[in-house]
Write a protein that holds these residues in place. Structure first.
Motif, short mmCIF file in Angstrom:
data_model
loop_
_atom_site.label_atom_id
_atom_site.label_comp_id
_atom_site.label_asym_id
_atom_site.label_seq_id
_atom_site.Cartn_x
_atom_site.Cartn_y
_atom_site.Cartn_z
N GLY A 1 113.55 42.15 41.04
CA GLY A 1 112.96 40.96 41.63
C GLY A 1 113.79 40.57 42.82
O GLY A 1 114.93 41.01 42.97
N GLU A 2 113.24 39.74 43.66
CA GLU A 2 114.03 39.41 44.84
C GLU A 2 115.07 38.33 44.53
O GLU A 2 115.10 37.78 43.44
CB GLU A 2 113.14 39.05 46.04
N SER A 3 115.89 38.10 45.51
CA SER A 3 116.99 37.16 45.33
C SER A 3 116.46 35.79 44.91
O SER A 3 115.47 35.31 45.47
CB SER A 3 117.74 37.06 46.66
N HIS B 1 117.99 45.10 42.55
CA HIS B 1 116.78 45.11 43.35
C HIS B 1 116.60 46.45 44.06
O HIS B 1 115.82 46.58 44.97
CB HIS B 1 116.68 43.92 44.31
N PHE C 1 115.16 49.93 43.93
CA PHE C 1 114.16 50.67 43.18
C PHE C 1 114.60 52.08 42.87
O PHE C 1 114.12 52.70 41.93
CB PHE C 1 112.82 50.65 43.93
N GLY C 2 115.53 52.59 43.66
CA GLY C 2 116.07 53.91 43.38
C GLY C 2 116.73 53.92 42.00
O GLY C 2 116.50 54.83 41.19
N ALA D 1 114.15 53.59 39.19
CA ALA D 1 113.38 54.81 39.00
C ALA D 1 114.18 55.88 38.30
O ALA D 1 113.65 56.66 37.51
CB ALA D 1 112.90 55.32 40.36
N LEU E 1 106.29 45.57 46.43
CA LEU E 1 107.72 45.90 46.41
C LEU E 1 107.92 47.40 46.49
O LEU E 1 108.78 47.89 47.23
CB LEU E 1 108.37 45.37 45.13
N ALA F 1 107.24 48.73 49.86
CA ALA F 1 108.13 48.25 50.94
C ALA F 1 109.37 49.11 51.08
O ALA F 1 110.09 48.99 52.07
CB ALA F 1 108.50 46.81 50.69
N VAL F 2 109.64 49.94 50.09
CA VAL F 2 110.87 50.72 50.13
C VAL F 2 110.61 52.08 50.77
O VAL F 2 109.73 52.81 50.33
CB VAL F 2 111.41 50.92 48.70
N ASP G 1 116.66 40.81 51.65
CA ASP G 1 115.99 41.05 50.40
C ASP G 1 114.98 42.18 50.54
O ASP G 1 114.43 42.37 51.61
CB ASP G 1 115.25 39.76 50.02
N SER H 1 111.28 45.41 54.67
CA SER H 1 110.25 46.25 55.29
C SER H 1 109.67 45.58 56.53
O SER H 1 109.31 46.25 57.49
CB SER H 1 109.16 46.57 54.27
N LEU I 1 119.51 57.93 45.64
CA LEU I 1 118.48 57.80 44.62
C LEU I 1 117.16 57.47 45.31
O LEU I 1 117.10 56.58 46.13
CB LEU I 1 118.85 56.68 43.65
N SER I 2 116.16 58.20 44.94
CA SER I 2 114.87 57.92 45.55
C SER I 2 114.10 56.96 44.66
O SER I 2 114.17 57.03 43.43
CB SER I 2 114.07 59.21 45.71
N ALA I 3 113.37 56.07 45.31
CA ALA I 3 112.62 55.10 44.54
C ALA I 3 111.33 55.73 44.03
O ALA I 3 110.24 55.22 44.23
CB ALA I 3 112.32 53.88 45.42
#
Ligand SMILES: Nc1ncnc2c1ncn2[C@@H]1O[C@H](COP(=O)(O)OP(=O)(O)OP(=O)(O)O)[C@@H](O)[C@H]1O
Ligand SMILES: Nc1ncnc2c1ncn2[C@@H]1O[C@H](COP(=O)(O)OP(=O)(O)OP(=O)(O)O)[C@@H](O)[C@H]1O
Ligand SMILES: [Mg+2]
Ligand SMILES: [Mg+2]
Lengths: 330, 508, 291, 325, 322
Positions: free
Chosen positions: A46-48, A219, A221-222, A225, A260, A263-264, D188, D193, D261-263
């Motif tokens: 989750g975000e900050s 936060h 996602f790497g 995952a 989210l 966005a990565v 954040d 993005s 690390l890949s998401a």
């Protein structure tokens, strides 16, 4: 990945934490429900400001004294209600049953005491013994977390160690009493990629050895995952989606989660535009109606602005939950 | 009194803290030391209670002979007091490092040991007040020659042998000075206590607290606190004779007709006698003195004039009220006549106040004077300076309307008047009046007591009529004693601290 | 790294802040200090200088005194209340001008030292050391004796006693600021040193200066009082509070009101100034440490 | 397509003297940047990657003339920037701008946003206030902020907005090159993005070149055309991003990429374990600085000799003894 | 680390300490030099010793002799050069006021008294301020915090001479518990020490409070709690150990303020220390002693700062092992 145990390691039900300030009060943790089983890793993303750390600290009952308190709900560790324990009993639980790894290795070790002293303090509290054996056990613990030359390092002060090593010492303290659960609040954000990778590998190995449960707050996602079995996605103090990593990444049910993930940038693959989430999360005390994400949501309709969505079962098997009206439409 | 009792006297620290009396301007060495001539405790008159049994002088006061008590002896096994000791003491008192003001007279004298117990001083000019140099303030103190020969000056520094009723015990520099009682003193006087300790305590309120707490038997206090102490049940003891005179002085050659051209209007506002009179008339002396010193303090017609000494003029005392009495209207009229303030470039006359240790009254006196002068239209400006800075200013003539001063009247009038008004004085104190100087010059060589009286009166009258200063008061020295501990104590007020005759302290 | 985010937080709570204004100290300061300083002529019931020998040592109301002299009179029959009211101006002037001297000297030196570093920095720090190593009181004595005790000498002494604190604090802060990203960015933009110093660095140390200055009010007043005690303060009959307390100190046990009320005025003013300073510090810069 | 280089870096080095030990009495040299060679062309993005402390920021500071190099030159249009003065310097200052990592500390909290954005313009160009307003408005438009915001103070903005403000200020002089030192790591996830997209948009619109310093390899890959990998102050590998990411030549690059690390939970990764600790820049290892952690270390030569850059193809250099032979 | 390198390291560290000390001492000496100039000039500008030491009716010969004896007729720089040359040997001349006393020797004789009083005052302020500051921080925002701060503030808001006199009246005269003044037993020192210390307690307590607040927010405090460490150990061991460094940095200033405070308080309590000497000497224009006493004060200050620096290193491993 099916855990067939009757009582989960940790069961959190309808947890609500209230923060009261001069300007008013709000719920940074608002009706949390999740479980953690043995050997399982739960990621909280989750975000900050979404309340991740508040969730974590409420689990060990170390909320900021005057500002915050648990309003309702239950936290059960192997069926035992933690919220009913006395402070002294809770102190025993901390460290020996639930351990916590904090975000910043630079600051989470006390600069005035040697690494050994800090590790053996944890031992001493839960299993007192003579100084010599304490030291030996501290060295053991350091060895366990793969610190090179532990006999030497045990007498070092934190400032004499590198960031990665410090974080491992924090890890050593956490596992020193073989806890059942480790809560890690963004333990790698300040580490280099290479060091981070080493550290995560270490955590995984330790989990494999001891079968402990890990709650991983991040936060990144790497990390989620790669490391987690289950995910809880938080937005504005609420859990908006939860479920297994595979399912959520493959098929996010909540637009927030979807955004989210989109966005990565990916390490491999497309270079097209990244998805963005417009605007910012609401301020904690902002009066809200409907879904708190609605103002930022691309897919929001009038219902979203009118009414707070309940937690809904996205896949129909109770394993993937989301609070979004769109789930009903699918 | 109890078996072993120590009397503690807390006083404000003196200028110097030394056993070498001649190098100081005042010290508390006295209980163990003696001079040739004593002062009667009750009257302040010279007596033979000290080392000289008797004395005589020749016709024209140029030769003085003293006979020592034959049984006088130094404490601490240093033997009898002889003429040799007097000669020795005379020599060290007139040496280069001597600073004592009272021995100025001695410097010109030659001393002869006539026999073991007789010494004679020969003076180049008549000195009718020669006894002053041997009694009370700033006089010749007799040290042991034998000790000097045995131990040198260090002997005096560590423990000077004296012949007084107390023996020097020790000193904590900056803190205290202790004497023990001599049980069978040669004079037969025997204090009823065993020890006496002087403590230096700068803060009056701390001294008061010591007295109230019973830590001190006696303390010196400023007037205001004395009153408070009396109200609190302590006893205030005053010296039997006046100890101090206070006055304010103008500076500069304001009475010198020849200096007329060089003086500028600002510095010499008071060169005009009308301004001087106005200043005197503007002050309500009774009010001021009552506030500052309480009742029973007498107005002083002329500074340095004292009923105990030759030259006293009853006439001036009688005229004082008429000529110096409080009369603001008259003061204003005089100023108007003199053209003040309009005719002067600078309306403000600096009023320099020096805060002298032990005389907090001066600050208040200055404030009162300033307020009274303000009423008649004389603006003053106050500079609070310590003694040294004040003196520097006076010497440099940068202070114009000057300093409340004090001096002990035990100084004979004939000495005082010369020191403060004539060309015999330090330059800054010389008012420059040819007539006063003339009379003063005659006085030096005059030996006839009657004529001397006349000359002195002439000088006093000239000062009085010319409004050459602003006389304030004759004040006795006083000490406050703890009424639970001390019954009584009489002292004449003849030393620089005002205290003496400690052997007479009467404990309860 | 300086945490600038506090500004965001505190700005968001602007109204909350206004609400939390420390009203008590502000009121006390106004009533005891500021208003008397400017309006003593109108509110003082008596002339503070003229003795009234008939009304000496009147006790205050409630202790046997009359409403004529609410806080009693001193040894010369002057009204204590009027003297306190009139004294406020001098106390205000001495502390403000003294602090201003300290601020100007200290800030200028600290600013340049911290920004330029090098030998100038070394020199300033040595001077700071020296100034701290000389007990202010002794220097005051010597100085007062040298140039005469006057309003000016007291101001100089206060300024001298305080400048080093400002210099040190400002320098420390400038050292941090000059490494901050926004200064780097301004350099990248091509700004001159003066522009950086005055547009970017100075405004950011203002908070510190204001807070420190508020906290120094107390020290300045205390220093003034101590100088009066030693007889080298602002010369009489100016009724500065220090002088009033100092003059009355002998009578603490008997005519206590002479020094008690001026002492109370000092106490209230210094306390309030400190409380205000604390509050300001919390508002402007919670990380600022107390010196 | 041959593009003209804007900036050429030749043998650039920066060594710091630091005092260490008790009471800071021992002076040591930190070689924050050693013998760097690279260039950046019009419209191109070059990324500097590497572990913390490897000298990325130092390099950017040298380019920005915030520090003077110990050795080597930085050429802007063929001119050494350290000899620039007067108008030349002004041109450089207005054509090379920067955006820093921390959106909180890179904006002066006491200056209005409008003034902050306009500063590079005001100090470098003679423009009247109308022109300033116009350009500020244009910059605000470009980064997606409202024109009214110019009158506000920084504390009224969120982190993402602040970063937009910093970017607005960086582009107001129409620079050719913008140096981005970790421009998104302080933000954040949800905001990141937006900013990354903005960089892309601006580059397209103004033909900007970027030098990007980034921790996050994914972001690097996403934004950069070419990448330079640094290790302990030295350039170990340089090349087109895709080439380097797909086929890393230097063992360090290889390890670095494998650690990322890949998401994407489905993506398999084989991690190359790096042994040992990150060495301290105060005591860099002898020879090739990477040898104690290298999984392909080929013996004594690595321990004793520094490798020289090897040109694999015109766009690719590697410094490793593997390629010496 | 091999034994040999360890040994070398140790040796190097000792060497470094010496070098550091030497540098600090050198810079202190420079400061002292500047101070001597200031002091010398000021005391010479500030009135003539003749007027302080000779009676008002002294004759011109007396004055002349005095000036000659004390070298007051030479040019100022010559007086300074002579002064400095002698000062290096610790010779500040003989006191004018305390006849025959060696100026520096005299001051040094008084120094133990001041150090004793100052030491007690420091001890008191630390013993009171630390718990006070810790309590205020731990109970931030509660009545405990408020009253602790109030108590501290009170000390900073009272003129110390006034406080001193009040203390004398209350504790010596009315309650009769302690002696009023003078030096002697430890009881004599209590009141003056309080009068000096209270002012410092304020600053120190507030400093401790803010340092504690900062430390209590630190991650490692959280970690200690997470380990299950009890609250009192968290506060007194983990937090205070780190927070204590901050008040320590204040010690240099503390020393200076206590010295300054002693000037006034020694007068009030007739404590025969350096402060008392300083005032008496300056009032009496006793040049040699004035110079000696100010230099002595400066030296004490500098030594205490040096000690603080070393202590700082001893306490804070971050510096020790940097
Ligand atoms: N002591 C406190 N007093 C008041 N509000 C607090 C306090 N601690 C946290 N909060 C608020 O609670 C909310 C949740 O904070 P929390 O620290 O749990 O967020 P987070 O998800 O961990 O964020 P981050 O990713 O930045 O660590 C935020 O709005 C924060 O401002
Ligand atoms: N002013 C300086 N004085 C001394 N050493 C410095 C200075 N600036 C940087 N260094 C050192 O130079 C080395 C490179 O620092 P630099 O900041 O360039 O690294 P970086 O790659 O930007 O690291 P990060 O990813 O942590 O920002 C580091 O070891 C750093 O400690
Ligand atoms: Mg958090
Ligand atoms: Mg960097």
């Amino acid at each position: 990945m099916t855990q067939t145990q009757d009582t989960p390691l940790l069961e959190v039900k309808d947890l609500r934490v209230e923060i009261s300030t001069k300007a008013g009060s709000f719920y940074p943790v608002n009706g949390h429900n999740f479980t953690l089983n043995k050997g399982e890793t739960l990621g909280i993303v989750g975000e900050s400001g979404s309340g991740k750390s508040m969730t974590a600290t409420s689990l060990v009952r170390l909320l900021p004294k005057h500002a915050a308190k648990v309003k309702s709900g239950s936290i059960k560790l192997e069926g035992r209600e933690l919220l009913d324990l006395s402070e002294a009993e809770m102190r025993k639980v901390r460290g020996s049953e639930i351990a916590m790894i904090l975000q910043d290795p630079q600051t989470s070790l006390n600069p005035s005491f040697t690494v050994g002293e800090q590790i053996s303090e944890a031992f001493r509290l839960h299993a007192p013994g003579p100084k010599k054996t304490m030291r030996a056990r501290a060295i053991d613990a350091l060895r366990k977390v793969k610190v090179a030359a532990p006999e030497h390092r045990v007498d070092c002060y934190p400032n004499e160690l590198s960031g990665g090593m410090r974080q491992r010492v924090v890890g050593a303290i956490a596992i020193s009493c073989e806890p059942k659960i480790i809560i890690a609040d963004e333990p790698t954000t300040s580490l280099d990629v290479t060091v981070q990778a080493q550290y995560l590998r270490l955590l995984k190995e330790l989990q494999d050895d001891t079968g402990m449960g890990i709650i991983f707050i991040t936060h990144d996602f790497g990390i989620v995952a790669n490391l987690c079995h289950k995910i809880v996605v938080m937005y504005f103090g609420r859990i908006v989606e939860s479920g297994s990593v595979e399912r959520i990444f493959a098929n996010p049910a909540h637009p927030y989660t979807e955004a989210l993930i989109g966005a990565v940038p990916k390490l491999r693959g497309h270079k097209g535009r990244l998805t963005t989430i417009k605007g910012q999360p609401p301020a904690p005390m902002e009066p809200l109606q409907g879904c708190p994400f609605a103002p930022r949501c691309e897919k929001a309709d009038s219902r979203c602005f009118a009414e707070l969505p309940p937690t809904l079962d996205a896949d129909g098997d109770g394993e993937h939950l989301a609070s979004c009206w769109r789930v009903l439409d699918q | 009194a109890m078996a072993s009792e120590k009397v503690v006297i807390a006083v404000s620290p003196l200028g110097a803290d030394s056993n070498l009396y001649w190098t100081t301007t005042g010290a508390f060495i006295f209980p163990s030391m003696q001079t040739l001539v004593g002062n009667d405790a009750a009257t302040g008159k010279y007596d033979n209670s000290q080392l000289a049994e008797s004395w005589e002088h020749n016709e024209d006061f140029t030769s003085w002979t003293f006979k020592l008590h034959p049984n006088a002896e130094f404490n601490g096994e240093w033997g009898p007091v002889t003429a040799a000791d007097v000669v020795h003491s005379f020599n060290i008192h007139t040496g280069d490092d001597a600073k004592l003001s009272g021995i100025k007279q001695l410097k010109t004298a030659t001393i002869t040991a006539v026999d073991d117990h007789t010494v004679r001083f020969d003076l180049p000019s008549p000195v009718p007040n020669f006894l002053f140099s041997h009694a009370g303030r700033g006089s010749l103190v007799i040290y042991s020659k034998a000790q000097f020969e045995a131990e040198g000056i260090e002997g005096y520094e560590t423990a000077p042998a004296g012949s007084g009723p107390f023996q020097y015990e020790g000193r904590e520099v900056g803190q205290s000075l202790t004497f023990t009682t001599i049980k069978d003193h040669w004079t037969g006087v025997s204090p009823e206590f065993d020890e006496i300790e002087f403590r230096w305590v700068s803060e009056p309120s701390t001294r008061f607290a010591m007295l109230s707490a019973g830590e001190a038997h006696a303390v010196t206090l400023p007037r205001d606190l004395r009153e408070d102490a009396a109200e609190a049940g302590q006893s205030v003891l005053s010296s039997s004779a006046g100890a101090m005179q206070s006055t304010m002085l103008f500076t500069g050659q304001f009475m010198n007709p020849e200096a007329e051209e060089t003086r500028d209007a600002r510095t010499y506002a008071w060169a005009d006698v009308r301004v001087r009179e106005a200043v005197n008339r503007a002050l309500d002396r009774d009010g001021i003195l009552e506030v500052l010193y309480g009742e029973g303090v007498e107005a002083l017609p002329v500074y340095t004039m004292d009923p105990r000494f030759p030259g006293y003029s009853q006439d001036l005392a009688d005229r004082f009220d008429a000529d110096y009495g409080y009369d603001p209207e008259k003061a204003m009229a005089l100023l108007k006549e003199a053209g003040y303030p309009d005719a002067f470039d600078n309306a403000a006359i600096p009023l320099v106040v020096t805060s002298l240790a032990g005389n907090p009254e001066f600050a208040q006196m200055a404030e009162l004077v300033q307020a009274y002068l303000d009423v008649v239209g004389i603006q003053t400006e106050m500079r609070e300076q310590d003694w040294a800075t004040g003196n520097t200013a006076i010497r440099g003539f940068t202070a114009d309307f000057v300093t409340p001063m004090r001096n002990a009247p035990v100084r004979p009038a004939a000495l005082g008047v010369q020191i403060f008004f004539t060309d015999q004085a330090s330059p800054h104190l010389n008012v420059g009046d040819p007539e006063i100087n003339d009379l003063g010059a005659k006085l030096v060589s005059e030996t006839n007591p009657a004529l001397r009286d006349e000359l002195l009166q002439g000088m006093f009258t000239r000062i009085f009529d010319g409004y050459a200063h602003i006389p304030m008061a004759a004040v006795p020295a006083s000490v406050v004693v703890n009424s639970d501990l001390v019954e009584g104590w009489s002292f004449p007020g003849s030393t620089s601290s005002g205290l003496s005759h400690y052997e007479l302290i009467d404990l309860k | 790294m300086i945490d600038f985010s506090v500004n965001r937080v505190s700005a968001m709570r602007f109204w909350v802040r206004l609400w939390s204004l420390p009203l008590v100290p502000i009121t006390i300061l106004l009533v005891v200090f500021i208003i008397p300083a400017f309006f003593a002529d109108f509110i003082a019931p008596h002339d503070p200088y003229v003795p009234n020998l008939r009304a000496r040592l009147q006790p205050p109301v409630g202790f046997g005194g009359t409403w004529e002299y609410i806080l009693g009179t001193d040894r010369l029959g002057r009204d204590i209340l009027s003297r306190i009211l009139h004294g406020a101006w001098y106390v205000l002037a001495v502390s403000m001008i003294g602090i201003a001297v300290g601020v100007v000297v200290g800030t200028t030196l600290g600013l340049i030292a911290g920004y330029a570093r090098g030998w100038f920095d070394g020199l300033v720090m040595r001077l700071v050391d020296i100034s701290l190593a000389l007990p202010a009181m002794l220097l005051a004595l010597a100085l007062a004796a040298a140039i005469g005790a006057s309003f000016l000498s007291v101001v100089i002494v206060v300024g001298f006693a305080l400048w080093a604190y400002f210099a040190r604090q400002v320098r420390a802060e400038v050292l941090l600021l000059r490494n901050s990203d926004f200064v780097a960015r301004s350099q990248v933009a091509g700004s001159s040193h003066t522009r950086i110093l005055f547009r970017h660095i100075l405004p950011n140390v203002m908070n510190t200066i204001v807070v420190l200055a508020t906290l120094q009010v107390g020290i300045a007043i205390m220093l003034d009082a101590s100088l009066s005690f030693l007889g080298i303060g602002i010369p009489r009959p100016t009724p500065t509070w220090g002088l009033l307390v100092s003059d009355g100190r002998d009578f603490i046990a008997t005519d206590w009101w002479i020094s008690f009320f001026p002492g109370l005025a000092i106490l209230l003013t210094v306390m309030s100034a400190n409380m205000l300073g604390d509050w300001l510090r919390e508002q402007l810069d919670p990380r600022q440490r107390q010196i | 397509m041959i593009k003209t280089p804007i900036l050429e870096v030749e043998n650039l080095s920066k060594h710091f003297e630091v005092q260490t030990g008790i009471f800071k009495r021992e002076t040591k040299i930190v070689k924050a940047a050693t013998d760097l060679n690279f260039h950046i062309s019009e419209g191109e993005t070059l990324a500097l990657v590497g572990e913390s402390g490897c000298g990325k920021t130092t390099t950017t500071r040298l380019l920005l003339k915030l520090q003077t190099p110990t050795a080597g030159r930085v050429l802007y249009d063929g001119q050494d920037i350290n000899t620039l003065n007067g108008q030349g310097l002004k041109t450089y200052r207005s054509k090379v701008q920067a955006v820093f990592q921390d959106p909180w500390s890179s904006i002066n909290p006491r200056v209005r946003i409008g003034d902050f954005i306009a500063e590079p313009l005001i100090v470098n160009e003679k423009v009247d206030s109308n022109e300033v307003d116009r350009r500020v408005n244009a910059a605000l438009d470009a980064v997606g902020l409202r024109r009214q915001d110019a009158r506000k103070f920084p504390h009224e903005f969120s982190g993402g907005q602040r970063q937009r403000i910093a970017i607005a200020s960086a582009i107001i002089t129409r620079p050719r090159l913008v140096i981005l030192d970790e421009p998104v790591s302080g933000l954040d996830v949800s905001i990141r993005s937006q900013i990354i997209n903005l960089f892309k948009d601006l580059q397209a619109e103004y033909a900007l070149s970027y030098i990007l310093v980034a921790h996050d390899l994914a972001t690097t890959r996403y934004l950069a055309d070419r990448v330079a990998v640094m290790y302990l102050g030295q350039m170990v590998e340089q090349g087109n991003t895709d080439d380097v990411f797909d086929a890393p030549a230097h063992p360090y690059t290889e390890a670095l990429l494998s650690a990322a690390l890949s998401a994407d939970p489905t993506e398999k990764r084989t991690e190359i374990p790096m042994t040992g600790e990150v060495p301290s820049p105060l005591n860099p290892p002898s020879g090739c600085a990477f040898h104690p952690r290298c999984h392909k270390c080929i013996g004594d030569i690595c321990k004793t000799q520094s490798p020289v850059p090897f040109l694999q193809d015109p766009n690719r250099t590697v410094s490793c003894h593997l390629y010496d032979q | 680390m091999g034994l040999r390198t360890a040994l070398m390291c140790k040796k190097f560290k000792e060497y470094a300490v010496l070098k550091y000390l030497a540098r600090r001492v050198a810079s202190s000496l420079f400061a002292l030099l500047v101070i001597t100039v200031i002091v010398f000039l000021l005391s010479h500008l500030s009135g003539n010793p003749v007027d302080a030491l000779l009676p008002d009716d002294a004759s011109q010969e007396q004055i002349d002799a005095f000036i000659r004896d004390w070298g007051l007729d030479k040019p100022l720089w010559q007086q300074y050069a002579t002064f400095l040359g002698n000062a290096v040997h610790g010779d500040f001349g003989t006191s004018l006021k305390w006849q025959g006393e060696d100026a520096m020797g005299f001051v040094l004789d008084r120094m133990p008294a001041t150090l004793q009083l100052g030491g007690l005052a420091i001890l008191m302020s630390v013993v009171i301020a630390l718990p006070l500051g810790v309590a205020a921080a731990v109970y931030k925002g509660t009545p405990i915090d408020n009253s602790a701060q109030m108590f501290a503030l009170l000390g900073q808001s009272m003129p110390n001479f006034w406080l001193g006199i009040v203390l004398i009246w209350v504790f010596s005269v009315w309650l009769g518990w302690l002696p009023t003044s003078g030096m002697g037993t430890i009881y004599h020192a209590i009141l003056p020490a309080i009068a000096i210390a209270w002012f410092q307690v304020s600053a120190l307590a507030r400093l401790t409070r803010s340092a504690m607040l900062e430390v209590l927010d630190a991650e490692y405090i959280k970690l200690a709690r997470v380990k299950g460490v009890s609250e009192s150990v968290v506060i007194w061991k983990h937090a205070l150990r780190n927070a204590a460094v901050v008040p320590l940095t204040y010690f240099g200033i503390l020393a200076a303020s206590i010295l300054t405070g002693s000037v006034v308080i020694e007068t009030v309590f007739s404590w025969p220390g350096m402060g008392w000497v300083a005032i008496e000497a300056i009032r009496g224009r006793d040049f040699p002693v004035v110079q000696a006493v100010i230099i002595a004060y400066a030296v004490i200050y500098m030594i205490s700062n040096l000690v603080v620096d070393l202590l700082y290193v001893a306490i804070d491993p971050r510096i020790r092992n940097d």
